[in-house]
Design an enzyme around this catalytic site. Structure first.
Site, PDB file in Angstrom:
ATOM      1  N   ASP A   1    -102.125  67.698  49.069  1.00 27.49           N
ATOM      2  CA  ASP A   1    -101.469  68.618  47.817  1.00 27.49           C
ATOM      3  C   ASP A   1    -102.285  68.447  47.014  1.00 27.49           C
ATOM      4  OD1 ASP A   1    -100.283  68.471  45.316  1.00 27.49           O
ATOM      5  OD2 ASP A   1     -98.482  66.954  45.552  1.00 27.49           O
TER       6      ASP A   1
ATOM      7  N   TYR B   1     -97.818  61.977  43.836  1.00 29.36           N
ATOM      8  CA  TYR B   1     -96.312  61.862  42.888  1.00 29.36           C
ATOM      9  C   TYR B   1     -95.209  60.607  43.144  1.00 29.36           C
ATOM     10  CZ  TYR B   1     -92.985  64.959  41.280  1.00 29.36           C
ATOM     11  OH  TYR B   1     -92.013  66.390  40.431  1.00 29.36           O
TER      12      TYR B   1
ATOM     13  N   ARG C   1     -82.761  84.231  54.703  1.00 33.08           N
ATOM     14  CA  ARG C   1     -83.239  83.170  55.276  1.00 33.08           C
ATOM     15  C   ARG C   1     -84.462  82.119  55.858  1.00 33.08           C
ATOM     16  NH1 ARG C   1     -80.531  79.191  58.845  1.00 33.08           N
ATOM     17  NH2 ARG C   1     -78.845  80.300  57.914  1.00 33.08           N
TER      18      ARG C   1
ATOM     19  N   LYS D   1     -95.887  74.124  38.894  1.00 36.29           N
ATOM     20  CA  LYS D   1     -97.253  74.268  37.729  1.00 36.29           C
ATOM     21  C   LYS D   1     -97.774  75.330  37.636  1.00 36.29           C
ATOM     22  CE  LYS D   1     -94.205  70.732  38.465  1.00 36.29           C
ATOM     23  NZ  LYS D   1     -94.980  68.738  39.909  1.00 36.29           N
TER      24      LYS D   1
HETATM   25  C1  LIG Z   1     -94.551  68.015  40.575  1.00 38.19           C
HETATM   26  C2  LIG Z   1     -94.993  68.096  40.902  1.00 38.19           C
HETATM   27  C3  LIG Z   1     -94.183  67.455  43.587  1.00 38.19           C
HETATM   28  C4  LIG Z   1     -92.805  67.877  43.262  1.00 38.19           C
HETATM   29  O1  LIG Z   1     -93.197  69.097  43.252  1.00 38.19           O
HETATM   30  P1  LIG Z   1     -91.244  70.095  42.267  1.00 38.19           P
HETATM   31  O2  LIG Z   1     -92.105  71.232  41.635  1.00 38.19           O
HETATM   32  O3  LIG Z   1     -90.946  69.537  41.114  1.00 38.19           O
HETATM   33  O4  LIG Z   1     -90.648  69.800  43.357  1.00 38.19           O
HETATM   34  C5  LIG Z   1     -95.563  67.387  43.790  1.00 38.19           C
HETATM   35  N1  LIG Z   1     -96.514  66.936  43.969  1.00 38.19           N
HETATM   36  C6  LIG Z   1     -96.941  67.360  42.719  1.00 38.19           C
HETATM   37  C7  LIG Z   1     -98.702  66.757  42.438  1.00 38.19           C
HETATM   38  C8  LIG Z   1     -96.456  67.315  41.693  1.00 38.19           C
HETATM   39  O5  LIG Z   1     -97.041  67.518  40.147  1.00 38.19           O
END
Ligand SMILES: *Cc1c(COP(=O)(O)O)cnc(C)c1O
Length: 384
Positions: free
Chosen positions: A176, A102, A50, A201
């Site tokens: 982000d 998001y 972990r 992504k």
């Molecule tokens: C998809 C996304 C998230 C969340 O991520 P997950 O991997 O789906 O938990 C956060 N910020 C942005 C900009 C995203 O596109």
């Protein structure tokens, strides 16, 4: 940590070295929960998985190097990374949150973290005067996204940092960077303290894993997030770490093509007379195009457009042959999404209208297929 080489070289090598036991050039997937110790208090830096896993270590080093950061902490999803960041705060602390972040980030803060005493103000961080007015003496975190989803609005990261400096704010500035990727934009170099991603992504890029990462140069922030990995356990698995490592080996190649094809498609869409608006930071008509050129190297693979007609949009959405109708983005395959009913379905109608996310809007995640096939798909669908 291997910080050597230019970006494209780091994509392939950073964080990784041949296996010392046998020379295997690719980092193995270390499926292990524990590590044999030589004696009491004597180990090789690993005691329980972990806390640390060699495959996760390699990924954390790789992604940190790509963002120009010293420390990377990988989590089981983008949301788990966001939660770890929120949980660095304490009851009574205030967060300034971008107004078009998001949906899951907003939901976590609004529905969960407020129950533990966090307060927040949502503001258009693209408007520096509004941002300044939202800062409070107890603001401990500023969290924003640039470009935003799906309207592709930008925030001037150095501008936000400057406002914080002028105001004497000691808050952590977290960005982000999921939509831009470090190939196009590196927030730490622009004044952010912390950058985070949904690796689901573009970083993974093949739509076959879920993950998250937080990266920083600040020792104190890294320490807090590492402690969170150990204490709360929302870590990324070795298999997922390996998949994302495989993904980043071609990040530079993929992003080059995503950038080029999205720009081609955005220009093609804009030249048509039968659409109401096309949103892409790489277009000269984008209101923040100058800022985009300043803080981004390329404009990434997301293009949104307004068809001007909800019924037409509905027909189009189910008529694509190369694009697939699906949520998510950033994979090699092209996707189309109807934000109002899909990704942003839970955003209140009034907020959606204010942000421009109406029923006529379609969002494309432009993949790396032959761009001519993508144009022909769109051309056909625009006639239905
Ligand atoms: C998809 C996304 C998230 C969340 O991520 P997950 O991997 O789906 O938990 C956060 N910020 C942005 C900009 C995203 O596109």
């Amino acid at each position: 940590m291997n910080l050597e080489g230019r970006f494209d070289t780091r994509c392939i090598h950073a964080g990784q070295s041949p296996d010392p036991n046998n020379g295997a050039i690719m980092t193995p997937v270390y499926f292990t929960s524990t590590y044999v110790q030589e004696g009491i208090g004597q180990n090789k830096g690993f005691d329980y998985a972990r806390v640390r896993n060699p495959t996760r270590d390699a990924l954390e080093g790789n992604l940190a190097a790509l963002e120009g950061g010293a420390h990377g902490m990988a989590f089981g999803s983008g949301m788990a990374a966001v939660q770890a960041i929120f949980e660095q705060l304490s009851s009574g602390d205030h967060v300034v949150l971008g107004d078009n972040v998001y949906g899951g980030t907003f939901r976590l803060l609004d529905k969960v973290m407020t129950r533990f005493g966090l307060t927040y103000t949502q503001v258009d961080t693209g408007d520096l005067a509004a941002f300044k007015a939202a800062l409070r003496p107890n603001t401990k975190l500023v969290m924003l996204e640039t470009p935003t989803n799906p309207m592709l609005g930008l925030t001037d990261i150095p501008g936000v940092r400057q406002v914080m400096t002028v105001m004497g704010s000691k808050a952590v500035l977290a960005v982000d960077n999921t939509f831009a990727t470090p190939y196009n934009q590196r927030p730490l170099e622009l004044g952010a303290d912390l950058v985070f991603h949904s690796t689901t992504k573009y970083l993974n890029g093949h739509s076959d894993s879920i993950g998250g990462i937080a990266i920083t140069n600040r020792e104190d922030i890294a320490e807090g997030l590492r402690f969170h990995q150990k204490a709360a356990g929302g870590i990324l698995s070795p298999m997922e770490s390996w998949l994302i490592l495989r993904g980043t080996k071609t990040l530079h190649l993929r992003m080059e093509r995503h950038n080029a094809s999205a720009l081609t498609l955005a220009r093609w869409l804009e030249a048509r007379k039968d659409l109401k608006a096309v949103y892409y930071p790489g277009l000269e008509s984008h209101p923040q195009h100058a800022l985009a050129k300043q803080q981004m190297k390329g404009f990434s693979g997301i293009v949104s457009f307004d068809t001007g007609d909800a019924e037409r949009t509905r027909r189009m959405a189910s008529s694509f042959k190369v694009f697939s109708l699906a949520e998510s983005l950033g994979g090699v395959e092209s996707l189309v999404c109807h934000p109002a009913s899909m990704t942003h379905g839970s955003v209140p109608e009034a907020d959606r209208q204010r942000l421009g996310i109406n029923d006529n809007l379609l969002r494309l995640s432009v993949g790396v297929e032959d761009v001519q096939d993508l144009i022909e798909d769109l051309e056909r669908v625009l006639k239905v």
